[in-house]
Design an enzyme around this catalytic site. Structure first.
Site, PDB file in Angstrom:
ATOM      1  N   SER A 252     -14.525  -5.772 -31.287  1.00  0.00           N
ATOM      2  CA  SER A 252     -13.226  -6.412 -31.485  1.00  0.00           C
ATOM      3  C   SER A 252     -12.562  -6.638 -30.133  1.00  0.00           C
ATOM      4  O   SER A 252     -13.107  -6.267 -29.080  1.00  0.00           O
ATOM      5  CB  SER A 252     -12.323  -5.541 -32.360  1.00  0.00           C
ATOM      6  N   LYS A 253     -11.365  -7.208 -30.161  1.00  0.00           N
ATOM      7  CA  LYS A 253     -10.669  -7.565 -28.918  1.00  0.00           C
ATOM      8  C   LYS A 253     -10.398  -6.349 -28.035  1.00  0.00           C
ATOM      9  O   LYS A 253     -10.325  -6.477 -26.822  1.00  0.00           O
ATOM     10  CB  LYS A 253      -9.345  -8.273 -29.252  1.00  0.00           C
ATOM     11  N   ARG A 254     -10.255  -5.168 -28.654  1.00  0.00           N
ATOM     12  CA  ARG A 254      -9.954  -3.998 -27.820  1.00  0.00           C
ATOM     13  C   ARG A 254     -11.149  -3.581 -26.969  1.00  0.00           C
ATOM     14  O   ARG A 254     -11.013  -2.782 -26.051  1.00  0.00           O
ATOM     15  CB  ARG A 254      -9.462  -2.835 -28.677  1.00  0.00           C
ATOM     16  N   HIS A 255     -12.342  -4.125 -27.269  1.00  0.00           N
ATOM     17  CA  HIS A 255     -13.520  -3.840 -26.445  1.00  0.00           C
ATOM     18  C   HIS A 255     -13.666  -4.833 -25.297  1.00  0.00           C
ATOM     19  O   HIS A 255     -14.593  -4.748 -24.506  1.00  0.00           O
ATOM     20  CB  HIS A 255     -14.791  -3.881 -27.306  1.00  0.00           C
ATOM     21  N   GLY A 256     -12.744  -5.803 -25.235  1.00  0.00           N
ATOM     22  CA  GLY A 256     -12.834  -6.837 -24.204  1.00  0.00           C
ATOM     23  C   GLY A 256     -12.910  -8.213 -24.842  1.00  0.00           C
ATOM     24  O   GLY A 256     -12.577  -8.395 -26.007  1.00  0.00           O
TER      25      GLY A 256
END
Length: 482
Positions: A252-256
């Protein structure tokens, strides 16, 4: 393997996601490995979220990655059109066949009635449509339609115990039909649902192998039921594992960055992303990790695709990108660097041939130290400033007693050179330590600090020709003030 036909069928509801790009790549590689055809079609039946802008983004991303297609949107072919919204008549034709044969029926249940039914079924732990519209008479249908109800069409799930999928990645996977329930295949607005449209599309386009993400595995039994009801051959399925972040949760976005567009804008090379994506869930025979598209075409096979989830390792992607930056032609790397230098306001206006040649020297000096072009500004700023600021540690180095002798000696040696070439500067730097009788650290560290403001960086024999005689002399004089 002859007559292999695979497809990539994205929904144009946003940019091309890393997972979608990996699916496209695996399909493309399988087609090319087996001299087959790769088809790209667009599943745009989500009318509210689909857009042509997203479609164009997806297609541009595929091209940027180097994935061409033999049939599909913007290419054409004998099985078009290749957008689902342009194929509604075809879906309706097959819908009528299912209705006529009793394999589908109209359902008039309202959302409120279905919600109440689900609530009642929760207690038994069995959440599926009860089938109460399965056997409506003509009079009952007329009555319900006179109330203004617009029906959906449901597929009549036969009473068989299990459906087994012989998956090319996951092996045999069985599904209990009793848990499926009669599912909707056409909405009340005449738009087909995913499972119906994709089945009709895959059959009518002659798809032989469906290679897609694991999250679609649960859709497969419904699609097989539709294939069987219409008397069609079922393609081979291969469901590729999910991509997880390093914390083992879904990417997801929190992984980049999650889209190809984002990686492109951050200065990653397409060949690095392709190489990286290929290794997300597929393993080659040996220990080698660097593969071009040509290499992958010759080696890819579904039997080496892992069942277990793939972990997105940004450090590995960065390493691969750095490798390709170092091994690409200097002309290409310089061209790719220019937009990032513009964004950092290091260059403005047109780039002349003279400036381009100078920028090539800059890129030759720093490319060993960068893993993406977004890192460029912090490495090249030393070449775009007149004078430098020195921190306390740098000033301490500049205060060493031998520094004036070293700086003046270098300035005299450089002024005697006709041209500042790397080879001639290298000779001068070697002579400094020898002729002054000083250790390398006493010579080169103060010079590095004076010319770059740092204790680490590009080789001095690269830095000095880039700065030129005047700026080199000016920085040495400026540093002597400390």
């Amino acid at each position: 393997m002859s007559n292999v036909r695979v497809r990539f069928a994205p929904s144009p509801t946003g940019p091309l996601h890393i997972g979608g790009a990996r699916s496209a790549l695996f399909n493309w590689l399988y087609a090319r490995r087996n001299n087959g055809s790769f088809i790209v079609r667009i599943e745009d039946t989500d009318l509210e979220r689909s857009s042509r802008a997203s479609e164009e983004n997806i297609l541009a991303a595929l091209r940027w990655l180097g994935l061409d297609w033999d049939e599909g949107v913007e290419v054409g072919g004998e099985n078009g059109p290749y957008r689902q919204t342009e194929r509604l008549q075809l879906y309706n034709e097959y819908l009528q066949v299912l209705l006529k044969n009793g394999d589908a029926y109209y359902c008039y249940c309202t959302e409120e009635e279905l919600a109440a039914e689900r609530e009642a079924l929760l207690a038994s732990g069995e959440i599926r449509y009860s089938g109460k519209c399965r056997d409506l008479s003509g009079d009952e249908r007329c009555r319900l339609e006179s109330e203004g109800r617009k029906p959906v069409v449901r597929f009549r799930v036969p009473e068989e115990k299990t459906i087994t999928v012989d998956d090319l990645v996951r092996g045999q996977v069985s599904f209990d039909c009793s848990g499926i329930g009669d599912f909707i295949i056409m909405k009340s607005d005449g738009i087909p649902t995913y499972n119906f449209a994709v089945t009709v599309d895959d059959y009518s386009m002659g798809i032989t192998h469906v290679i897609r993400a694991e999250e679609h595995l649960s859709n497969t039994p419904r699609q097989i039921l539709i294939y069987r009801a219409l008397g069609w051959n079922v393609p081979r399925f291969a469901h590729v594992s999910l991509i997880l972040g390093k914390d083992r949760t879904k990417m997801s976005k929190r992984h980049g960055a999650t889209s190809i567009e984002q990686y492109q804008s951050q200065g990653y090379l397409p060949e690095a992303l392709v190489n990286f994506l290929a290794l997300l869930g597929w393993s080659p025979g040996g220990e080698e990790e660097v593969f071009t598209l040509e290499d992958l075409k010759g080696q890819f096979s579904l039997d080496r695709v892992a069942k277990s989830p793939a972990v997105f390792d940004l450090e590995k992607l960065n390493w691969l990108n750095g490798y390709y930056i170092r091994n690409s032609s200097l002309d290409r790397i310089t061209e790719l660097a220019i937009p990032f230098l513009r964004e950092a306001r290091y260059i403005t206006g047109e780039v002349s041939e003279e400036t381009f040649q100078w920028l090539k020297k800059v890129m030759a000096a720093v490319r060993e130290r960068i893993e993406s072009f977004s890192e460029l500004p912090q490495h090249v700023d030393i070449f775009f400033s007149e004078m430098l600021d020195y921190d306390d540690a740098a000033q301490e180095i500049l205060r060493q007693e031998q520094v004036p002798i070293v700086f003046n000696f270098l300035r005299d040696k450089l002024s005697a050179l006709e041209d500042l070439e790397e080879s001639s500067v290298k000779k001068v730097l070697r002579a400094l330590s020898k002729e002054l009788g000083l250790g390398g650290k006493k010579v080169y560290m103060p010079l590095r600090v004076a010319l770059t403001g740092r204790t680490h960086g590009p080789e001095l024999y690269q830095v000095i020709p880039i700065l030129g005689k005047e700026l080199t002399a000016a920085r040495l004089a400026h540093a002597l003030q400390f």
